[in-house]
Design a protein around this motif. Sequence first.
Motif, mmCIF file in Angstrom:
data_model
loop_
_atom_site.group_PDB
_atom_site.id
_atom_site.type_symbol
_atom_site.label_atom_id
_atom_site.label_comp_id
_atom_site.label_asym_id
_atom_site.label_seq_id
_atom_site.Cartn_x
_atom_site.Cartn_y
_atom_site.Cartn_z
ATOM 1 N N GLU A 156 0.819 -1.215 0.000
ATOM 2 C CA GLU A 156 0.000 0.000 0.000
ATOM 3 C C GLU A 156 0.855 1.270 0.000
ATOM 4 O O GLU A 156 0.378 2.334 -0.372
ATOM 5 N N SER A 157 2.108 1.159 0.434
ATOM 6 C CA SER A 157 2.955 2.359 0.532
ATOM 7 C C SER A 157 3.541 2.768 -0.818
ATOM 8 O O SER A 157 4.059 3.858 -0.970
ATOM 9 N N LEU A 158 3.449 1.860 -1.796
ATOM 10 C CA LEU A 158 4.119 2.122 -3.069
ATOM 11 C C LEU A 158 3.240 2.941 -4.003
ATOM 12 O O LEU A 158 2.021 2.896 -3.915
ATOM 13 N N PRO A 159 3.860 3.687 -4.918
ATOM 14 C CA PRO A 159 3.066 4.478 -5.868
ATOM 15 C C PRO A 159 2.176 3.569 -6.709
ATOM 16 O O PRO A 159 2.453 2.377 -6.825
ATOM 17 N N GLU A 160 1.151 4.156 -7.300
ATOM 18 C CA GLU A 160 0.223 3.371 -8.112
ATOM 19 C C GLU A 160 0.997 2.782 -9.289
ATOM 20 O O GLU A 160 1.679 3.484 -10.017
ATOM 21 N N THR A 161 0.892 1.475 -9.432
ATOM 22 C CA THR A 161 1.682 0.826 -10.466
ATOM 23 C C THR A 161 1.029 -0.498 -10.820
ATOM 24 O O THR A 161 0.070 -0.914 -10.179
ATOM 25 N N THR A 162 1.537 -1.174 -11.821
ATOM 26 C CA THR A 162 1.019 -2.487 -12.190
ATOM 27 C C THR A 162 1.731 -3.531 -11.340
ATOM 28 O O THR A 162 2.958 -3.625 -11.382
ATOM 29 N N PHE A 163 0.967 -4.297 -10.561
ATOM 30 C CA PHE A 163 1.556 -5.358 -9.735
ATOM 31 C C PHE A 163 1.383 -6.696 -10.412
ATOM 32 O O PHE A 163 0.317 -6.998 -10.936
ATOM 33 N N VAL A 164 2.427 -7.498 -10.393
ATOM 34 C CA VAL A 164 2.340 -8.847 -10.930
ATOM 35 C C VAL A 164 2.851 -9.792 -9.857
ATOM 36 O O VAL A 164 3.938 -9.594 -9.329
ATOM 37 N N THR A 165 2.053 -10.791 -9.521
ATOM 38 C CA THR A 165 2.483 -11.811 -8.572
ATOM 39 C C THR A 165 2.484 -13.122 -9.316
ATOM 40 O O THR A 165 1.425 -13.614 -9.675
ATOM 41 N N SER A 166 3.641 -13.662 -9.594
ATOM 42 C CA SER A 166 3.712 -14.892 -10.376
ATOM 43 C C SER A 166 4.959 -15.667 -10.025
ATOM 44 O O SER A 166 5.882 -15.120 -9.431
ATOM 45 N N LEU A 209 8.582 -17.244 -10.771
ATOM 46 C CA LEU A 209 9.736 -16.584 -11.368
ATOM 47 C C LEU A 209 9.736 -16.640 -12.896
ATOM 48 O O LEU A 209 9.966 -15.629 -13.558
ATOM 49 N N VAL A 210 9.429 -17.802 -13.456
ATOM 50 C CA VAL A 210 9.431 -17.976 -14.918
ATOM 51 C C VAL A 210 8.555 -16.914 -15.579
ATOM 52 O O VAL A 210 8.961 -16.282 -16.562
ATOM 53 N N ASP A 211 7.359 -16.706 -15.032
ATOM 54 C CA ASP A 211 6.421 -15.733 -15.615
ATOM 55 C C ASP A 211 6.919 -14.315 -15.421
ATOM 56 O O ASP A 211 6.797 -13.478 -16.315
ATOM 57 N N VAL A 212 7.466 -14.037 -14.241
ATOM 58 C CA VAL A 212 7.975 -12.691 -13.971
ATOM 59 C C VAL A 212 9.092 -12.359 -14.959
ATOM 60 O O VAL A 212 9.114 -11.279 -15.554
ATOM 61 N N VAL A 213 10.000 -13.310 -15.178
ATOM 62 C CA VAL A 213 11.112 -13.101 -16.105
ATOM 63 C C VAL A 213 10.575 -12.798 -17.512
ATOM 64 O O VAL A 213 11.041 -11.882 -18.191
ATOM 65 N N GLU A 214 9.546 -13.542 -17.937
ATOM 66 C CA GLU A 214 8.950 -13.298 -19.260
ATOM 67 C C GLU A 214 8.347 -11.899 -19.346
ATOM 68 O O GLU A 214 8.485 -11.207 -20.347
ATOM 69 N N ARG A 215 7.666 -11.492 -18.268
ATOM 70 C CA ARG A 215 7.054 -10.147 -18.236
ATOM 71 C C ARG A 215 8.135 -9.071 -18.314
ATOM 72 O O ARG A 215 7.967 -8.059 -18.984
ATOM 73 N N VAL A 216 9.244 -9.282 -17.623
ATOM 74 C CA VAL A 216 10.344 -8.313 -17.626
ATOM 75 C C VAL A 216 10.939 -8.222 -19.033
ATOM 76 O O VAL A 216 11.168 -7.131 -19.557
ATOM 77 N N LYS A 217 11.141 -9.374 -19.662
ATOM 78 C CA LYS A 217 11.671 -9.383 -21.039
ATOM 79 C C LYS A 217 10.739 -8.604 -21.962
ATOM 80 O O LYS A 217 11.183 -7.788 -22.767
ATOM 81 N N ALA A 218 9.448 -8.870 -21.852
ATOM 82 C CA ALA A 218 8.453 -8.209 -22.706
ATOM 83 C C ALA A 218 8.474 -6.702 -22.448
ATOM 84 O O ALA A 218 8.425 -5.892 -23.387
ATOM 85 N N PHE A 219 8.580 -6.315 -21.193
ATOM 86 C CA PHE A 219 8.613 -4.886 -20.835
ATOM 87 C C PHE A 219 9.783 -4.185 -21.520
ATOM 88 O O PHE A 219 9.662 -3.102 -22.040
ATOM 89 N N PHE A 220 10.946 -4.852 -21.526
ATOM 90 C CA PHE A 220 12.141 -4.213 -22.090
ATOM 91 C C PHE A 220 12.222 -4.332 -23.616
ATOM 92 O O PHE A 220 13.017 -3.681 -24.241
ATOM 93 N N ARG A 221 11.374 -5.195 -24.192
ATOM 94 C CA ARG A 221 11.294 -5.217 -25.655
ATOM 95 C C ARG A 221 10.607 -3.955 -26.079
ATOM 96 O O ARG A 221 10.577 -3.439 -27.060
#
Length: 191
Positions: free
Chosen positions: A167-177, A179-191
């Motif tokens: 709750e203390s963090l700025p408004e943002t997109t949260f992903v709870t997954s 590790l494999v899925d998080v890594v894929e999301r990070v790759k997609a973000f940086f593409r």
Amino acid sequence: ADESPEAVFRLLEASQGRAFVLFTSYGLLRKTFERLQGRLEAIGLRPVAQGDAGRSELLSRFKSGVSNVLFGTDSFWEGVDVKGRALESVIITRLPFRVPSEPIQEARFEELNQRGLNPFTEFTVPQAVLKLKQGFGRLIRSSTDRGVVTVLDRRILTKPYGRKFLESLPETTFVTSPLVDVVERVKAFFR
């Protein structure tokens, strides 16, 4: 995700560096750095760790692109300013709880106990929440900055106090997954 060196490696690979990896313990920092340094260099990244040079030297190397991964503890959670593309990923290995061994901390604990309050919820958690916010704030220094913050500490989801951190963090997109899925999301973000 978990705080294993493997998780740190996969995330750094996904963002191609441009990252701070923040630790709460210097011992864990050194251990992780030593395990990953060769592997990171093998994929073209340039890691440096706190202790290898002074803080300002490490920061100027990072900003100049000589190093694109900085492993740091306490002093890198706050008061560090890296704008733009040099820093687009912050990996937080553990929630930043302080060890209550410092005399000032102990005195504060004692005082809260005497007042019938729980030192952990009244003092330790709020202090760590503030520290996490500062760590998070390393990433977004201007309106054009963008990036990914990964928290590898499960307690942010599994413990009742975890909500206070989120709750203390700025408004943002949260992903709870996993590790494999998080890594894929990070790759997609940086593409």
